[in-house]
Design an enzyme around this catalytic site. Structure first.
Site, mmCIF file in Angstrom:
data_model
loop_
_atom_site.group_PDB
_atom_site.id
_atom_site.type_symbol
_atom_site.label_atom_id
_atom_site.label_comp_id
_atom_site.label_asym_id
_atom_site.label_seq_id
_atom_site.Cartn_x
_atom_site.Cartn_y
_atom_site.Cartn_z
ATOM 1 N N CYS A 84 -0.851 2.319 0.928
ATOM 2 C CA CYS A 84 -0.554 4.314 0.752
ATOM 3 C C CYS A 84 0.828 4.202 -0.182
ATOM 4 C CB CYS A 84 -0.604 4.685 1.811
ATOM 5 S SG CYS A 84 -0.457 6.725 1.835
ATOM 6 N N CYS A 142 3.051 6.995 2.496
ATOM 7 C CA CYS A 142 3.475 7.120 3.361
ATOM 8 C C CYS A 142 3.122 5.342 4.075
ATOM 9 C CB CYS A 142 1.846 7.199 5.081
ATOM 10 S SG CYS A 142 0.917 6.734 5.281
ATOM 11 N N CYS A 159 -5.913 7.106 2.473
ATOM 12 C CA CYS A 159 -5.008 6.892 3.783
ATOM 13 C C CYS A 159 -5.666 7.264 5.517
ATOM 14 C CB CYS A 159 -4.098 6.933 2.963
ATOM 15 S SG CYS A 159 -2.156 6.604 4.252
ATOM 16 N N CYS A 197 -2.069 8.851 6.712
ATOM 17 C CA CYS A 197 -2.060 10.137 6.500
ATOM 18 C C CYS A 197 -2.083 10.967 5.685
ATOM 19 C CB CYS A 197 -0.071 11.043 4.986
ATOM 20 S SG CYS A 197 -0.846 9.794 4.059
ATOM 21 N N ASP A 231 9.853 -15.355 -15.357
ATOM 22 C CA ASP A 231 8.952 -15.518 -13.962
ATOM 23 C C ASP A 231 7.660 -15.370 -14.411
ATOM 24 O OD1 ASP A 231 8.377 -15.296 -11.309
ATOM 25 O OD2 ASP A 231 9.271 -14.045 -11.055
#
EC number: 6.3.5.13
Length: 412
Positions: free
Chosen positions: A201, A204, A217, A220, A338
């Protein structure tokens, strides 16, 4: 008053003129369009030029990890139904390129601007947009981009209290988190095939629950908002429940999603979905992407894919085996240096296809394909691939600079 023909200060006029001259010199030297160097010169002479050029425009900003250039083009086509448009259609999407594009649009009414994710908040501050389209956020250019959650947080802070209408993808939790600080959001159910960057999430850090197409979520209560626009099969569903057919020449589900978002943006400027979608049909290719070209008497389709989410969407465009597939990967500055992201791509999707590999990082890609159990051949050039490939149209998938290299070689 439409256009930038409003009273530019003498300094701003000088900056525009100098920028155009620098761009012309760059083009004459064969160094591309010159838009970036032109914009840099202009901004040096007048640091406030971007804001000045946008004063008389209704501006739409488009930002995302994937689909920015195509969506920018679709929105521009749709808005041309109600007035002249200036746009950075070739994807020069940092402040210098954007300044250069706007400097060329003195009679425009609308500015449709693709913005690099890193610069969105800054450009939004400068140009006071009427609308901002946010499509998706996923990992890209691992060596230079902040982790996606940090980028979403930066957008969230930068867009707090903005007067712009935000048109945002309800299916991407990171986009929803970024857009939720804005008072005026239009939610679009555009889908999200790549989910690996949104398992926790953004609010949170809790674990995201994903039943069906929904997400929330459990800790929260942060959850998917109810969309007012949606992609449903080959149709755009508008807020009134009407279904409008999407007829695109661009392939794939991702472009239908781009068209859905574009229709929602056009509607905020008063262009009806039917008109917007009809105009989008005219787009056959975007800066070479999706072009089918003939090279050495062989048909090749050029597909751009820059990161795991993009490769996943692109694989779904390829006809089944035995269609030959050419993969080309570089790791230059514009790509990100990368290449570890190659390990996040599911290459088993290509099982059964004859695969050919070229590009600066062909050996990195070869190792990855070996581990994925794929049959492939490493080649030195696109010419060698064409000589070796079995019959049929060759599907070409390349990342950013590899795509530009290929376009130069095949004369596109």
């Amino acid at each position: 008053m439409a256009g930038n023909s409003g009273p530019l200060s003498p300094r701003a006029k000088l900056a525009v003129t100098a920028g155009k001259a620098a761009a012309a010199v760059s083009r004459a030297a064969g160094r591309g369009s010159g838009s970036v160097i032109g914009g840099k010169v202009a901004l040096k002479l007048d640091p406030d030029l971007l804001a000045r050029l946008a004063t008389h425009l209704d501006v739409v900003l488009v930002s995302a990890t994937n689909g920015k250039t195509t969506t920018t083009r679709l929105i521009a086509e749709a808005l041309r139904a109600s007035g002249p448009v200036v746009s950075n259609a070739l994807g020069a999407n940092m402040p210098a390129g954007i300044t250069s594009a706007l400097a060329g649009g003195s009679d425009a009414r609308y500015g449709v601007i693709e913005v690099d994710e890193k610069y969105l908040a800054m450009v939004a501050r400068d140009v006071d947009p009427k609308a901002i389209a946010l499509l998706n956020l996923s990992r890209d250019q691992l060596d230079r981009a902040a982790e996606t959650r940090m980028l979403a947080e930066k957008w969230r802070e930068g867009l707090t209290g903005t007067k712009a209408v935000i048109i945002a993808n309800a299916d991407d939790p990171l986009i929803v988190w970024a857009a939720s600080s804005s008072p005026n959001v239009v939610w679009v159910a555009a889908g999200q095939e790549w989910k690996d960057d949104a398992w926790s999430c953004p609010s949170c850090g809790g674990v995201m629950q994903r039943p069906g197409d929904d997400w929330f979520c459990g800790e929260c209560g942060f959850r998917r908002p109810t969309p007012s626009w949606a992609l449903s099969g080959d149709y755009v569903l508008d807020p009134h429940g009407s279904a409008w057919p999407i007829r695109l020449q661009l392939p794939g589900r991702a472009n239908k999603a781009n068209a859905t978002t574009s229709a929602a943006v056009a509607a905020t400027f008063g262009v009806p979905p039917q008109v917007a979608l009809e105009r989008m049909y005219q787009v056959q290719a975007v800066a070479g992407r999706y072009d089918v070209i003939t090279f050495m008497n062989r048909e090749m389709r050029l597909l751009l894919a820059k990161n795991p989410a993009g490769w996943l969407e692109t694989f779904s465009l390829i006809d089944g085996p035995p269609t030959p597939v050419l993969l080309s990967v570089n790791a230059r500055g514009a790509d990100g240096t990368d290449t570890s992201w190659l390990w996040d791509v599911d290459y088993t999707r290509l099982t059964g296809h004859p695969i050919f590999v070229i590009g600066d990082r062909k050996l990195d890609l070869a190792v990855r394909l070996e581990v994925a159990g794929q049959n492939f051949q490493v080649c030195e050039s696109v010419d060698e691939v064409v000589r070796m490939a079995p019959p049929g149209r060759i599907e070409v998938i390349a990342n950013y600079t590899a795509f530009q290299d290929l376009r130069r070689r095949v004369g596109n």
